[in-house]
Design a protein around this motif. Structure first.
Motif, PDB file in Angstrom:
ATOM      1  N   GLY A  80      42.063  28.392  27.818  1.00 48.48           N
ATOM      2  CA  GLY A  80      42.907  27.272  27.716  1.00 48.48           C
ATOM      3  C   GLY A  80      44.017  27.366  28.595  1.00 48.48           C
ATOM      4  O   GLY A  80      45.102  26.536  28.334  1.00 48.48           O
ATOM      5  N   LEU A  81      43.899  27.890  30.091  1.00 49.49           N
ATOM      6  CA  LEU A  81      44.999  27.563  30.897  1.00 49.49           C
ATOM      7  C   LEU A  81      44.714  26.101  31.417  1.00 49.49           C
ATOM      8  O   LEU A  81      43.721  25.664  31.517  1.00 49.49           O
ATOM      9  N   THR A  82      46.091  25.520  31.945  1.00 47.75           N
ATOM     10  CA  THR A  82      46.026  24.221  32.545  1.00 47.75           C
ATOM     11  C   THR A  82      46.061  24.211  33.921  1.00 47.75           C
ATOM     12  O   THR A  82      46.677  24.912  34.588  1.00 47.75           O
ATOM     13  N   GLU A  83      44.814  23.763  34.439  1.00 48.43           N
ATOM     14  CA  GLU A  83      44.666  23.586  35.924  1.00 48.43           C
ATOM     15  C   GLU A  83      45.731  22.785  36.445  1.00 48.43           C
ATOM     16  O   GLU A  83      46.032  21.554  36.049  1.00 48.43           O
ATOM     17  N   ILE A  84      46.078  23.362  37.656  1.00 46.71           N
ATOM     18  CA  ILE A  84      47.322  22.479  38.389  1.00 46.71           C
ATOM     19  C   ILE A  84      46.767  22.109  39.754  1.00 46.71           C
ATOM     20  O   ILE A  84      45.873  22.664  40.311  1.00 46.71           O
ATOM     21  N   GLU A  85      47.750  21.327  40.452  1.00 44.99           N
ATOM     22  CA  GLU A  85      47.284  20.945  41.749  1.00 44.99           C
ATOM     23  C   GLU A  85      47.151  21.989  42.754  1.00 44.99           C
ATOM     24  O   GLU A  85      48.099  22.996  42.514  1.00 44.99           O
ATOM     25  N   ARG A  86      46.363  22.165  43.855  1.00 45.70           N
ATOM     26  CA  ARG A  86      45.961  23.111  44.510  1.00 45.70           C
ATOM     27  C   ARG A  86      45.991  22.641  46.234  1.00 45.70           C
ATOM     28  O   ARG A  86      45.308  21.429  46.216  1.00 45.70           O
ATOM     29  N   PRO A  87      46.695  23.077  47.101  1.00 45.68           N
ATOM     30  CA  PRO A  87      46.656  22.654  48.460  1.00 45.68           C
ATOM     31  C   PRO A  87      45.248  22.624  49.090  1.00 45.68           C
ATOM     32  O   PRO A  87      44.542  23.306  48.236  1.00 45.68           O
ATOM     33  N   PRO A  88      44.947  21.841  50.018  1.00 48.17           N
ATOM     34  CA  PRO A  88      43.498  21.732  50.521  1.00 48.17           C
ATOM     35  C   PRO A  88      43.143  22.798  51.572  1.00 48.17           C
ATOM     36  O   PRO A  88      43.325  22.693  52.802  1.00 48.17           O
ATOM     37  N   PHE A  89      43.302  24.105  50.886  1.00 46.50           N
ATOM     38  CA  PHE A  89      42.859  25.018  51.651  1.00 46.50           C
ATOM     39  C   PHE A  89      41.308  25.015  52.188  1.00 46.50           C
ATOM     40  O   PHE A  89      40.699  24.293  51.736  1.00 46.50           O
ATOM     41  N   ASP A  90      41.078  25.971  53.244  1.00 46.56           N
ATOM     42  CA  ASP A  90      39.688  26.127  53.675  1.00 46.56           C
ATOM     43  C   ASP A  90      38.649  27.037  53.215  1.00 46.56           C
ATOM     44  O   ASP A  90      37.884  27.321  53.704  1.00 46.56           O
ATOM     45  N   PHE A  91      39.139  27.183  52.000  1.00 45.71           N
ATOM     46  CA  PHE A  91      38.239  28.063  50.974  1.00 45.71           C
ATOM     47  C   PHE A  91      38.302  27.443  49.485  1.00 45.71           C
ATOM     48  O   PHE A  91      39.322  26.969  49.164  1.00 45.71           O
ATOM     49  N   SER A  92      37.448  27.665  48.771  1.00 40.43           N
ATOM     50  CA  SER A  92      37.380  27.314  47.401  1.00 40.43           C
ATOM     51  C   SER A  92      38.277  27.893  46.382  1.00 40.43           C
ATOM     52  O   SER A  92      38.543  29.223  46.894  1.00 40.43           O
ATOM     53  N   GLY A  93      38.651  27.462  45.497  1.00 40.97           N
ATOM     54  CA  GLY A  93      39.634  28.200  44.479  1.00 40.97           C
ATOM     55  C   GLY A  93      40.138  27.114  43.475  1.00 40.97           C
ATOM     56  O   GLY A  93      39.825  26.022  43.551  1.00 40.97           O
ATOM     57  N   ALA A  94      40.789  27.751  42.715  1.00 40.73           N
ATOM     58  CA  ALA A  94      41.696  26.996  41.665  1.00 40.73           C
ATOM     59  C   ALA A  94      42.939  27.328  41.288  1.00 40.73           C
ATOM     60  O   ALA A  94      43.037  28.820  41.209  1.00 40.73           O
ATOM     61  N   LEU A 136      42.749  31.284  41.282  1.00 40.93           N
ATOM     62  CA  LEU A 136      41.501  31.919  41.506  1.00 40.93           C
ATOM     63  C   LEU A 136      40.967  31.644  43.003  1.00 40.93           C
ATOM     64  O   LEU A 136      41.272  30.470  43.480  1.00 40.93           O
ATOM     65  N   ILE A 137      40.486  32.578  43.550  1.00 37.71           N
ATOM     66  CA  ILE A 137      39.836  32.562  44.973  1.00 37.71           C
ATOM     67  C   ILE A 137      38.497  33.116  44.972  1.00 37.71           C
ATOM     68  O   ILE A 137      38.129  34.090  44.560  1.00 37.71           O
ATOM     69  N   VAL A 138      37.531  31.977  45.464  1.00 38.18           N
ATOM     70  CA  VAL A 138      36.371  32.397  45.828  1.00 38.18           C
ATOM     71  C   VAL A 138      35.995  33.141  46.903  1.00 38.18           C
ATOM     72  O   VAL A 138      36.523  33.003  47.891  1.00 38.18           O
ATOM     73  N   HIS A 139      35.536  34.580  46.498  1.00 41.51           N
ATOM     74  CA  HIS A 139      35.314  35.574  47.606  1.00 41.51           C
ATOM     75  C   HIS A 139      34.289  36.494  47.396  1.00 41.51           C
ATOM     76  O   HIS A 139      34.230  36.870  46.021  1.00 41.51           O
ATOM     77  N   ASN A 140      33.478  36.779  47.976  1.00 36.83           N
ATOM     78  CA  ASN A 140      32.345  37.657  47.816  1.00 36.83           C
ATOM     79  C   ASN A 140      32.558  39.071  48.503  1.00 36.83           C
ATOM     80  O   ASN A 140      31.770  39.729  48.635  1.00 36.83           O
ATOM     81  N   GLY A 141      33.925  39.380  48.740  1.00 35.36           N
ATOM     82  CA  GLY A 141      34.033  40.652  49.384  1.00 35.36           C
ATOM     83  C   GLY A 141      34.131  41.875  48.461  1.00 35.36           C
ATOM     84  O   GLY A 141      33.735  41.851  47.191  1.00 35.36           O
TER      85      GLY A 141
END
Length: 130
Positions: free
Chosen positions: A29-43, A56-61
């Motif tokens: 139930g967390l509220t998503e907020i605006e995110r800068p336009p980084f060159d990687f996916s996330g929220a 949240l940072i999309v990363h397969n490391g």
């Protein structure tokens, strides 16, 4: 000495952004907020009313884990208003958890895993159930 005022945000790595968003936004139930336009996916999500955030940072490391709940592994904690209500909510959402109503920490704790096995602690000021 640093004049630290608060924690601004915690970042966790995720593999599948849509699954992670379903968990953090839908189930927790967390509220998503605006995110800068980084060159990687996330929220980004707001946590409570005092400005803290979860990123949240999309990363397969290599930082992603695979195993079961390990409460001594890196984790972040969210304070909830009611231990009992949190436990019942997790059950209603089908989220497995490890409950510690009388934890040595001095406050009740519940541990869960997100879809990428990031450990999350939910804790309350007091245990409001027997």
């Amino acid at each position: 000495m640093l004049d630290v005022q608060t924690i601004h945000h915690v970042s966790v790595c995720v593999r599948d952004l849509e699954k992670a968003k379903s968990f953090y936004g839908g189930k927790l139930g967390l509220t998503e907020i605006e995110r800068p336009p980084f060159d990687f996916s996330g929220a980004w999500y707001a946590v409570g009313a005092s400005g803290q955030q979860l990123h949240l940072i999309v990363h397969n490391g290599e930082t992603l884990r695979e195993g079961p709940i390990d409460t001594r592994d890196g984790h972040f904690a969210l304070r909830v208003a009611s231990y009992k209500a949190a436990r019942l909510w997790l059950e209603s959402q089908g989220i497995p958890y490890e409950a510690r109503p009388h934890a040595r920490a001095g406050f009740p704790q519940i541990y869960v895993l997100d879809p990428d096995h990031n450990v999350i602690e939910l804790n309350a000021d007091v245990c409001d159930e027997e």
